[in-house]
Design an enzyme around this catalytic site. Structure first.
Site, short mmCIF file in Angstrom:
data_model
loop_
_atom_site.label_atom_id
_atom_site.label_comp_id
_atom_site.label_asym_id
_atom_site.label_seq_id
_atom_site.Cartn_x
_atom_site.Cartn_y
_atom_site.Cartn_z
N ASN A 10 0.77 -1.19 0.02
CA ASN A 10 0.08 -0.05 0.07
C ASN A 10 0.84 1.36 0.13
O ASN A 10 0.25 2.26 -0.09
CB ASN A 10 -0.89 0.03 1.23
CG ASN A 10 -2.06 -1.23 1.05
OD1 ASN A 10 -2.60 -1.35 -0.01
ND2 ASN A 10 -2.13 -1.92 2.05
N LYS A 265 1.52 -9.30 10.35
CA LYS A 265 2.57 -8.22 10.65
C LYS A 265 3.26 -8.58 12.51
O LYS A 265 4.29 -8.56 12.95
CB LYS A 265 2.34 -6.93 10.82
CG LYS A 265 2.20 -6.34 9.24
CD LYS A 265 1.72 -4.97 9.24
CE LYS A 265 0.92 -4.67 7.72
NZ LYS A 265 1.68 -5.20 6.61
P1 ADP Z 1 0.67 -3.63 4.15
O1 ADP Z 1 0.25 -3.20 2.63
O2 ADP Z 1 1.13 -2.56 4.69
O3 ADP Z 1 0.72 -4.95 4.33
P2 ADP Z 1 -2.21 -4.33 5.16
O4 ADP Z 1 -3.50 -3.88 4.66
O5 ADP Z 1 -1.87 -5.68 4.82
O6 ADP Z 1 -1.15 -3.28 4.51
O7 ADP Z 1 -2.08 -3.95 6.71
C1 ADP Z 1 -2.12 -2.67 7.36
C2 ADP Z 1 -3.50 -2.44 7.52
O8 ADP Z 1 -4.17 -3.30 8.60
C3 ADP Z 1 -4.05 -1.02 8.02
O9 ADP Z 1 -4.33 -0.18 7.25
C4 ADP Z 1 -5.35 -1.33 8.99
O10 ADP Z 1 -6.60 -0.93 8.19
C5 ADP Z 1 -5.40 -2.73 9.08
N1 ADP Z 1 -5.51 -3.17 10.78
C6 ADP Z 1 -6.16 -4.36 11.04
N2 ADP Z 1 -5.96 -4.57 12.46
C7 ADP Z 1 -5.11 -3.57 12.75
C8 ADP Z 1 -4.83 -3.08 14.02
N3 ADP Z 1 -5.35 -3.91 15.18
N4 ADP Z 1 -4.14 -2.11 14.32
C9 ADP Z 1 -3.64 -1.34 13.04
N5 ADP Z 1 -4.26 -1.51 12.01
C10 ADP Z 1 -4.73 -2.67 11.57
MG MG Z 2 -0.36 -6.79 3.98
#
Ligand code: ADP
Ligand code: MG
Length: 308
Positions: A10, A265
């Site tokens: 993203n 993550k």
């Molecule tokens: P990336 O491309 O960085 O891997 P992801 O969409 O896989 O992005 O993961 C980041 C997203 O996770 C955030 O934008 C948020 O919407 C979501 N998210 C889900 N649960 C949580 C949480 N507990 N704390 C923070 N973000 C969260």
């Molecule tokens: Mg991701």
């Protein structure tokens, strides 16, 4: 320090943005600025996501009348590694004159009997309204699931077992090369049990878990997971949402984090810290430098040993 950075897909294509090449080229400078600040004093291995990009290629492949079948996900993954690796390399090359930088297409071995093949969780491509996602699912045989802001295609995301090029990456690091690798979790491959020959797998490996494995194998000191939120939050998306500034592997494991986004993550950070005693942090791209110094993001440190 040796730092493995896991950059969110993203970061190059923000949610809702047009997936045009120009948009990605415009976004890359912000990424390069954040990484360059780290690369001046540290050894860097940069992995990156490819969810938006591989989803786009998959749609194009599924709708291309010249093809009798869409390209498999392993080859689409290789394409995204080449493209994103090249974009990152050019931007870093510009901002870090004199630095050695290499972008490698790397392969990640997965198990053919991984249960993830039966239960797809990895989001790829655009967000659709529920009815459009349903129509696409019927038309192309996709599996779809609800993400935070709508419905998206999901594909199998088996656990990374081994990165084929680890020794090569290690060699490059020892001769002071910033290595871009493991993009999109690496090209997913299955190794033949008898001959070791590699064949493609219909999957997208989670880049955060690949980054954790890379960090462990390369004996990194720090795993830095950069995304589009400033912290991991407890009770995310509820009125009780609270940023977590400090965490340990066991505190993260007690939390429940969304599969396919924050879950991998926190699992990656927990695994790396638990297995190596190193540090990890999860937070926003622009705060990368601050995160390394414990001043931003969610810092993950080892659990205190149990005594007595
Ligand atoms: P990336 O491309 O960085 O891997 P992801 O969409 O896989 O992005 O993961 C980041 C997203 O996770 C955030 O934008 C948020 O919407 C979501 N998210 C889900 N649960 C949580 C949480 N507990 N704390 C923070 N973000 C969260
Ligand atoms: Mg991701």
């Amino acid at each position: 320090m040796r730092i493995v950075v896991a950059l969110g897909g993203n970061a190059l294509l923000h949610r809702g943005e047009h997936p045009d090449a120009d948009v990605q080229i415009a976004n890359i400078d912000r990424v390069a600025t954040a990484i360059a600040a780290l690369a001046i004093d540290h050894e860097i291995v940069l992995t990156h996501g490819n969810g938006p990009q591989i989803g786009l290629l998959a749609v194009e492949s599924a709708t291309d009348p010249a093809l009798s079948a869409p390209y498999p996900f392993d080859l689409l993954g290789a394409q995204t590694q080449g493209m994103i690796g090249s974009l990152l390399l050019r931007a870093l090359y510009d901002i870090l004159p004199g630095h050695r930088i290499a972008a490698l297409v790397t392969h990640t071995v997965v198990r053919p009997d991984d249960p993830a093949f039966l239960r797809p969780t990895k989001f790829v491509g655009q967000v659709y309204p529920q009815d459009v996602a349903g129509t696409l699912a019927r038309k192309f045989g996709w599996r779809v699931a609800e993400d935070t802001t709508g419905w998206r295609r999901v594909v199998a995301s088996p656990a990374p077992q081994r990165i084929v090029e680890t020794d090569t990456i290690h060699e490059l690091l020892t001769c002071r090369t910033l290595v871009i690798c493991g993009g999109g979790g690496g090209v997913p491959v299955i190794a033949d049990a008898d001959t070791g020959a590699l064949s493609g797998a219909e999957a997208v490996v989670d880049k955060d878990l690949t980054a954790a494995l890379l960090a462990e194998d390369l004996k990194a000191d720090f795993l830095l997971v950069l995304t589009d939120v400033p912290n991991v939050y407890a009770h995310y998306g509820t009125p009780h949402q609270q940023p977590l500034h400090d965490a340990t592997p066991s505190s993260l494991r007690r939390g429940h984090f969304a599969a396919g986004s924050m879950g991998p993550k926190t699992e990656a950070a927990a695994r790396f810290v638990e297995r190596t005693g190193g540090l990890a942090a999860i937070g926003a791209l622009d705060a990368a430098y601050e995160m390394l110094h414990g001043r931003a993001g969610t810092l993950v440190r080892p659990d205190l040993p149990v005594t007595g």
